[in-house]
Scaffold this motif. Structure first.
Motif, PDB file in Angstrom:
ATOM      1  N   GLN A 163       0.841  -1.196   0.000  1.00 49.13           N
ATOM      2  CA  GLN A 163       0.000   0.000   0.000  1.00 49.13           C
ATOM      3  C   GLN A 163       0.879   1.250   0.000  1.00 49.13           C
ATOM      4  OE1 GLN A 163      -2.518  -0.789   3.570  1.00 49.13           O
ATOM      5  NE2 GLN A 163      -4.223  -0.408   2.179  1.00 49.13           N
ATOM      6  N   LEU A 164       0.481   2.251  -0.783  1.00 44.52           N
ATOM      7  CA  LEU A 164       1.146   3.551  -0.778  1.00 44.52           C
ATOM      8  C   LEU A 164       0.243   4.522  -0.030  1.00 44.52           C
ATOM      9  CD1 LEU A 164       3.388   5.491  -1.618  1.00 44.52           C
ATOM     10  CD2 LEU A 164       2.214   5.787  -3.829  1.00 44.52           C
ATOM     11  N   ILE A 165       0.723   5.018   1.109  1.00 38.98           N
ATOM     12  CA  ILE A 165      -0.094   5.836   2.003  1.00 38.98           C
ATOM     13  C   ILE A 165       0.521   7.230   2.127  1.00 38.98           C
ATOM     14  CG2 ILE A 165      -1.006   6.065   4.360  1.00 38.98           C
ATOM     15  CD1 ILE A 165      -0.704   2.984   4.571  1.00 38.98           C
ATOM     16  N   PHE A 166      -0.313   8.254   1.938  1.00 42.66           N
ATOM     17  CA  PHE A 166       0.110   9.642   2.128  1.00 42.66           C
ATOM     18  C   PHE A 166      -0.585  10.185   3.376  1.00 42.66           C
ATOM     19  CE2 PHE A 166       1.083   8.957  -2.294  1.00 42.66           C
ATOM     20  CZ  PHE A 166       2.202   9.737  -2.544  1.00 42.66           C
ATOM     21  N   GLU A 167       0.200  10.491   4.393  1.00 39.85           N
ATOM     22  CA  GLU A 167      -0.369  11.049   5.609  1.00 39.85           C
ATOM     23  C   GLU A 167      -0.632  12.548   5.431  1.00 39.85           C
ATOM     24  OE1 GLU A 167       2.284  10.332   8.814  1.00 39.85           O
ATOM     25  OE2 GLU A 167       1.964   8.140   8.828  1.00 39.85           O
ATOM     26  N   VAL A 204       4.249   8.078   3.218  1.00 37.54           N
ATOM     27  CA  VAL A 204       4.839   9.388   2.957  1.00 37.54           C
ATOM     28  C   VAL A 204       4.268  10.389   3.955  1.00 37.54           C
ATOM     29  CG1 VAL A 204       5.277  11.155   1.212  1.00 37.54           C
ATOM     30  CG2 VAL A 204       4.931   8.767   0.510  1.00 37.54           C
ATOM     31  N   SER A 205       5.145  11.168   4.582  1.00 35.91           N
ATOM     32  CA  SER A 205       4.687  12.113   5.601  1.00 35.91           C
ATOM     33  C   SER A 205       5.455  13.424   5.499  1.00 35.91           C
ATOM     34  CB  SER A 205       4.866  11.517   7.004  1.00 35.91           C
ATOM     35  OG  SER A 205       6.242  11.261   7.257  1.00 35.91           O
ATOM     36  N   ALA A 206       4.905  14.462   6.130  1.00 41.05           N
ATOM     37  CA  ALA A 206       5.557  15.768   6.216  1.00 41.05           C
ATOM     38  C   ALA A 206       5.284  16.333   7.604  1.00 41.05           C
ATOM     39  CB  ALA A 206       5.032  16.718   5.144  1.00 41.05           C
ATOM     40  N   VAL A 207       6.355  16.696   8.306  1.00 43.14           N
ATOM     41  CA  VAL A 207       6.237  17.174   9.685  1.00 43.14           C
ATOM     42  C   VAL A 207       7.033  18.466   9.840  1.00 43.14           C
ATOM     43  CG1 VAL A 207       6.648  16.653  12.121  1.00 43.14           C
ATOM     44  CG2 VAL A 207       5.979  14.818  10.545  1.00 43.14           C
ATOM     45  N   ARG A 208       6.405  19.447  10.457  1.00 43.07           N
ATOM     46  CA  ARG A 208       7.079  20.726  10.719  1.00 43.07           C
ATOM     47  C   ARG A 208       7.811  20.657  12.054  1.00 43.07           C
ATOM     48  NH1 ARG A 208       4.112  26.616  10.267  1.00 43.07           N
ATOM     49  NH2 ARG A 208       5.791  27.933  11.065  1.00 43.07           N
ATOM     50  N   SER A 209       9.015  21.271  12.111  1.00 39.56           N
ATOM     51  CA  SER A 209       9.790  21.276  13.341  1.00 39.56           C
ATOM     52  C   SER A 209      10.671  22.516  13.364  1.00 39.56           C
ATOM     53  CB  SER A 209      10.642  20.013  13.450  1.00 39.56           C
ATOM     54  OG  SER A 209      11.550  19.942  12.361  1.00 39.56           O
ATOM     55  N   PHE A 220      10.251  15.778   5.122  1.00 36.08           N
ATOM     56  CA  PHE A 220       9.459  14.832   4.332  1.00 36.08           C
ATOM     57  C   PHE A 220      10.116  13.462   4.469  1.00 36.08           C
ATOM     58  CE2 PHE A 220       8.782  18.963   2.506  1.00 36.08           C
ATOM     59  CZ  PHE A 220       7.440  18.972   2.173  1.00 36.08           C
ATOM     60  N   ALA A 221       9.336  12.466   4.816  1.00 37.47           N
ATOM     61  CA  ALA A 221       9.887  11.122   5.015  1.00 37.47           C
ATOM     62  C   ALA A 221       9.107  10.113   4.186  1.00 37.47           C
ATOM     63  CB  ALA A 221       9.835  10.735   6.494  1.00 37.47           C
ATOM     64  N   VAL A 222       9.838   9.155   3.620  1.00 39.36           N
ATOM     65  CA  VAL A 222       9.239   8.032   2.896  1.00 39.36           C
ATOM     66  C   VAL A 222       9.715   6.763   3.607  1.00 39.36           C
ATOM     67  CG1 VAL A 222       9.070   6.799   0.712  1.00 39.36           C
ATOM     68  CG2 VAL A 222       9.201   9.303   0.721  1.00 39.36           C
ATOM     69  N   SER A 283      13.215   0.841   5.551  1.00 38.61           N
ATOM     70  CA  SER A 283      14.025   2.053   5.425  1.00 38.61           C
ATOM     71  C   SER A 283      13.137   3.284   5.513  1.00 38.61           C
ATOM     72  CB  SER A 283      14.785   2.073   4.091  1.00 38.61           C
ATOM     73  OG  SER A 283      15.583   0.918   3.946  1.00 38.61           O
ATOM     74  N   THR A 284      13.717   4.369   6.019  1.00 38.61           N
ATOM     75  CA  THR A 284      13.058   5.672   6.007  1.00 38.61           C
ATOM     76  C   THR A 284      14.032   6.675   5.420  1.00 38.61           C
ATOM     77  OG1 THR A 284      11.719   5.169   7.968  1.00 38.61           O
ATOM     78  CG2 THR A 284      11.975   7.489   7.367  1.00 38.61           C
TER      79      THR A 284
END
Length: 308
Positions: A163-167, A204-209, A220-222, A283-284
């Motif tokens: 599955q390809l998941i986009f958060e 796939v995710s994107a987090v602000r920090s 951005f992490a895969v 892997s990430t």
């Protein structure tokens, strides 16, 4: 009787001693000056040699970049013709195909697409090395970027076990950078993750920090549940033409340029790449970019209302 020395003779002896000491000091200074001059000549010769070698290296790099760019352009035309012909055959424009013919034509199609990806990577690498890639930052919505990527990979999700998941992006809705370059980095990450994941998911995710310098960043992490990469290969994986030896890798073709190119593009955008992985775990791959491109952000403020 003991001879009596006159005061004049004592002064003459002292003067002669001083002259001798001065002469010896001058000789020592002259020897040191000679040695220094010789050292300076050696340093100048070394600098001249280094300049010559640097010039030769620049010329070699320029020739390599020109060769890669030229060959990439030359390859594009026949590749495009092959891809067009395979599409026509698979669309049955000239008549029906047998099952075996369809299988072989589809093999040609897949191979030509892989070849096209290799050529594009080589061309992009040549542009980066020659300093001919322009960065065009602007505000854009992350949900739009993820939607475009989701649509792009939907046709290639042929493995029902993956599955390809986009958060949904966390604490950020907009980013000021070159969205085309960021999309290219994420496409490389996602493509690799799908290739090396036989079962599970690619997320796939994107987090602000807040970064070390106090500036806002977006990572951005895969993340995948694939074969993983041993720690000793983590640094090498982002180098040119690097491929990890594995049973899956032997079945897949590639130049080993995708991750190297991703790293260079990230650096052009003022960011950095990273990897967390272990064999058998997954892997990430991540890329961290500033929320606003540092040089152009002030000039562009207000064009899209700023970040969310």
């Amino acid at each position: 009787m003991t001879p009596i020395k006159s005061p004049g003779s004592t002064g003459s002896t002292d003067a002669e001693a001083l002259r001798a000491a001065l002469s010896a000091a001058q000789a020592q200074v002259s020897a040191l000056q000679e040695e220094l001059d010789e050292t300076n000549r050696g340093v100048l010769a070394l600098y001249a040699e280094l300049d010559t070698q640097a010039q030769q290296l620049r010329q070699a790099t320029e020739l390599k970049s020109r060769f890669l760019a030229y060959m990439s352009h030359e390859f594009r035309t026949p590749i495009a013709s092959i891809r067009s012909l395979t599409r026509l055959l698979l669309d049955r424009v000239d008549g029906p195909l047998t099952a075996e013919q369809e299988k072989q034509v589809d093999f040609i199609r897949v191979t030509s697409e892989e070849f096209a990806d290799m050529v594009n990577d080589l061309l992009d690498l040549a542009k980066v090395e020659a300093g001919r890639i322009d960065v065009s930052p602007g505000w854009f919505e992350l949900v739009d970027l993820f939607a475009a990527l989701r649509g792009m990979f939907k046709p290639v999700l042929v493995n029902p076990d993956v599955q390809l998941i986009f958060e949904a992006p966390q604490d950020v809705s907009q980013l000021f950078t070159d969205d085309a370059k960021l999309s290219q980095i994420l496409r490389n990450y996602i493509s690799n993750a799908l290739k090396f994941t036989a079962q599970g998911e690619v997320r796939v995710s994107a987090v602000r920090s807040v970064g070390a310098g106090g500036q806002d960043e977006v990572t951005f992490a895969v993340a995948d549940t694939g074969i993983g990469i041993a720690e000793e290969f983590h640094d090498a994986i982002f180098q040119d033409f690097t491929q990890i030896d594995s049973p899956i890798q032997k079945r897949l073709r590639g130049t080993g340029l995708g991750l190297s190119l991703s790293k260079r593009l990230a650096e052009l955008l003022g960011g950095r790449v990273a990897l967390e992985s272990a064999p058998g775990v997954g892997s990430t791959f991540s890329v961290t970019l500033p929320l606003r491109a540092p040089e152009q952000a002030n000039a562009q403020d207000g064009k899209a209302g700023g970040p969310g």
